[in-house]
Design a protein around this motif. Sequence first.
Motif, mmCIF file in Angstrom:
data_model
loop_
_atom_site.group_PDB
_atom_site.id
_atom_site.type_symbol
_atom_site.label_atom_id
_atom_site.label_comp_id
_atom_site.label_asym_id
_atom_site.label_seq_id
_atom_site.Cartn_x
_atom_site.Cartn_y
_atom_site.Cartn_z
ATOM 1 N N THR A 29 0.839 -1.214 0.000
ATOM 2 C CA THR A 29 0.000 0.000 0.000
ATOM 3 C C THR A 29 0.849 1.229 0.000
ATOM 4 O O THR A 29 0.587 2.210 -0.731
ATOM 5 C CB THR A 29 -0.915 -0.028 1.236
ATOM 6 O OG1 THR A 29 -1.690 -1.245 1.232
ATOM 7 C CG2 THR A 29 -1.802 1.171 1.274
ATOM 8 N N CYS A 30 1.896 1.194 0.845
ATOM 9 C CA CYS A 30 2.788 2.363 0.948
ATOM 10 C C CYS A 30 3.526 2.586 -0.356
ATOM 11 O O CYS A 30 3.672 3.748 -0.821
ATOM 12 C CB CYS A 30 3.791 2.132 2.071
ATOM 13 S SG CYS A 30 3.066 2.241 3.698
ATOM 14 N N LEU A 33 1.011 3.892 -2.930
ATOM 15 C CA LEU A 33 0.775 5.287 -2.579
ATOM 16 C C LEU A 33 1.980 6.134 -2.943
ATOM 17 O O LEU A 33 1.841 7.272 -3.429
ATOM 18 C CB LEU A 33 0.452 5.418 -1.090
ATOM 19 C CG LEU A 33 -0.888 4.829 -0.639
ATOM 20 C CD1 LEU A 33 -1.027 4.883 0.849
ATOM 21 C CD2 LEU A 33 -2.045 5.585 -1.329
ATOM 22 N N PHE A 37 1.976 8.995 -5.584
ATOM 23 C CA PHE A 37 2.399 10.330 -5.205
ATOM 24 C C PHE A 37 3.515 10.812 -6.098
ATOM 25 O O PHE A 37 3.496 11.993 -6.543
ATOM 26 C CB PHE A 37 2.875 10.255 -3.733
ATOM 27 C CG PHE A 37 3.428 11.565 -3.194
ATOM 28 C CD1 PHE A 37 2.543 12.612 -2.899
ATOM 29 C CD2 PHE A 37 4.782 11.795 -3.130
ATOM 30 C CE1 PHE A 37 3.024 13.803 -2.447
ATOM 31 C CE2 PHE A 37 5.228 13.006 -2.674
ATOM 32 C CZ PHE A 37 4.354 14.029 -2.286
#
Length: 774
Positions: A29-30, A33, A37
């Motif tokens: 997920t990080c 993300l 980003f």
Amino acid sequence: MKKMKVWSQFYVSYLTRLGIFKFSLMMATCLILLALFVQIAVTLFLSGEVKQIDLIRSVFFGLLIAPWAIYFFSAVVDQLELARKKSSLMVKKLQQMRERDLERAQELTQTIEQMHQEFEQRKKAERARSAAMTELENEIKQREEAQRTLEDKTALLRSFIDSSPDLVYYRSEDGCFSGCNKAVEELTGRTESQLIGLTPRDVYRSDIAEKIIETDAAVFESNEPLTYEQWLEFPSGRKANFELSKVPFFDQKGKRLGLLGFGRDITERKKYEEKLEKASRDKTTFISTISHELRTPLNGIVGLSRMLLDGELSQQQRKYLKTIHVSATTLGNIFNDIIDLDKLDRKRLEIVKQPLNFHDFVSDLESLAHIQAQQKNLYLACENAPNLPDYIEADGTRLRQVMWNLISNAVKFTDQGRVDIRVSSMALGEDKARIRMEVQDSGIGIPEDQIKKIFSMYYQVKGTKQATGTGIGLAVSHKLVSAMGGEILVTSELGKGSVFAVELTVDVPKTLNELSEQVKALPNLDILLVEDVELNVTVAKALLEKLGHQVSVAMTGQAALDMAEQHAYQLILLDIQLPDFSGFEVVAKLRDRFGDDLCPVVALTANVINDRTEYFEQGMDDAISKPLSVEAVAAMVSELFAHEPLPVAVHRHDHVEVKLETLLDTEMLGDFLGAVGKPTLISSVALFEKLMPEYLAVLESNLIARDQDGIVNEAHKIKGAAGSIGLKRLRELAQKAQSPDLPAWWDNIDDWVEKLKREYPANVEHLYEWIEQQ
């Protein structure tokens, strides 16, 4: 770097906490993300517009990369975790190792400290040991020095003890010798090593050993020192008198180990004491001689006056003659004072009680008092009780001496006035009476503080002109009265006079027969009177012939011996002091010649006889004082001849063996010389000359010890030795010395031994001369 380490640790710890699955989803997920980003940021920066494809592409890219990234990170994390675990394990091990190291370090530190302490202790112990060794070495040195000093002192003490003439010895509890000095070795004839373990019975003669063992037992019993005298004998036979001291000795714990003994030879002191005793005897002889010489003329006065009183006289003549008689007797009692002083010194004063005519005794006192009072113009009064006994048992000479002394003092201390004499008696049953005789004067009196002192020897009352005498009269009188069992009482007042009273209890004998009847009942004897003084011969012969006896006179001892050989007398009256011999020597020769056939021999002496034992011991059958009295002669004859038949008086034939006067037995020597020859005889004489000093030394030691057996044994040796080479004179002297059964042996043994010592060199010289002449 530190932040990376912190983030890495945070990452690893977070992964560990969430688990791999959750952590992978979170990481994916990080990443998605992050890709979105980044994609949005880049797209916006580049184009300024974000399209959906860009988002899809970013998600796709994130999904594509996420597994690999997660794996990578997971692998890294796993490796890191593994590394961490290993590191943790390593750290743990390191920590354990560190802890162990710390423990070991601590133990090592403790060990080091302990080792340091031990080292210090060892150093201290080493120093202490070194000091102890030094001290021990010093102590050893000191002990060695002390040992050397002790050995030196022991050697010095041993040398001192061995060089001492005194006996030094010690014995154990069981009485065995444990050690001694040289003096003991010389005494016993054994070395110290030979003596150790021996008892006194193994070393000494039985009688000596018994006394030693007895005194040892007394020391052990009392645990107290003991000192006594004992004669001991050397191997040569010589005796010596030792003053022996014995003391118990103990160890440090108080256990008794035995006794120490010390002995000092006091034989020379004994010789000195013998000389003192001889000097005392010589003094007594001198006093007796003076008394004899003074009494000789006085006895004539007393005897002749007594004989004249028996004749027919006028009353005035009888009174004068009795005064002469009493005065002479008084003078004789003055001589008694002198003799009594000597006897008092030797404690030999004795009282001889005999029947005494008491009325005559009192009459004599009155006559003496009258003479003395008349000389000073004093009034004399005599008062006698009517119940005085006719006879009393008393020593008349002593009692008369006391009363005359009191009367003389009363007259001397009274210049004017009177002297009273009172005699009374009180019966104490049928055969006893209490006699009181008072002498009272009106003289100067005695101070009260001096009354108790007047009976002291040589004491004179102070402050009186009359006190010019010797001060012995009252002292002697007091002792005489005390010896008679009485007392002297004194009362006095200064300036008014004194009263002296003599009180004594006496026996009252039964009625006595008249003297004439006694004399008539006695036998008439054939008497040899041995007396050298003409006056005494006249008096004694007249009295004896008056009593009916036949009297022959010899005036020397040799004349008496010759007359006794020619005629057997029934009684010999023998004067003690003769010109050539003493009476004791004469009686010894008589008994040696005639033995049991000798008639009774009675000593005549001018001295007062208090004890006849000394006369009996020297061969006399009795003793009688001069001048002779009827009473004394009658009593003596009655005692000697009342119960035995008289010896028959006969003439002796000259069959007495004549003694050779030569010194040598020439007949025996001639035979000996012919048998062995001159050289052998000379060598025998030389051997005798060599041995004689030792024989005499042993003989003299036994004489000092008063050892009769020792004297006899040694004299027997001398007799045998002298006889074997023909020395007849020495053999005869030794024969006497070895014969204790001879009369008066103890009285003559000193002279015989002295003659042996004095004569043997000259006798040996004469023998050598005789041999040379052959």
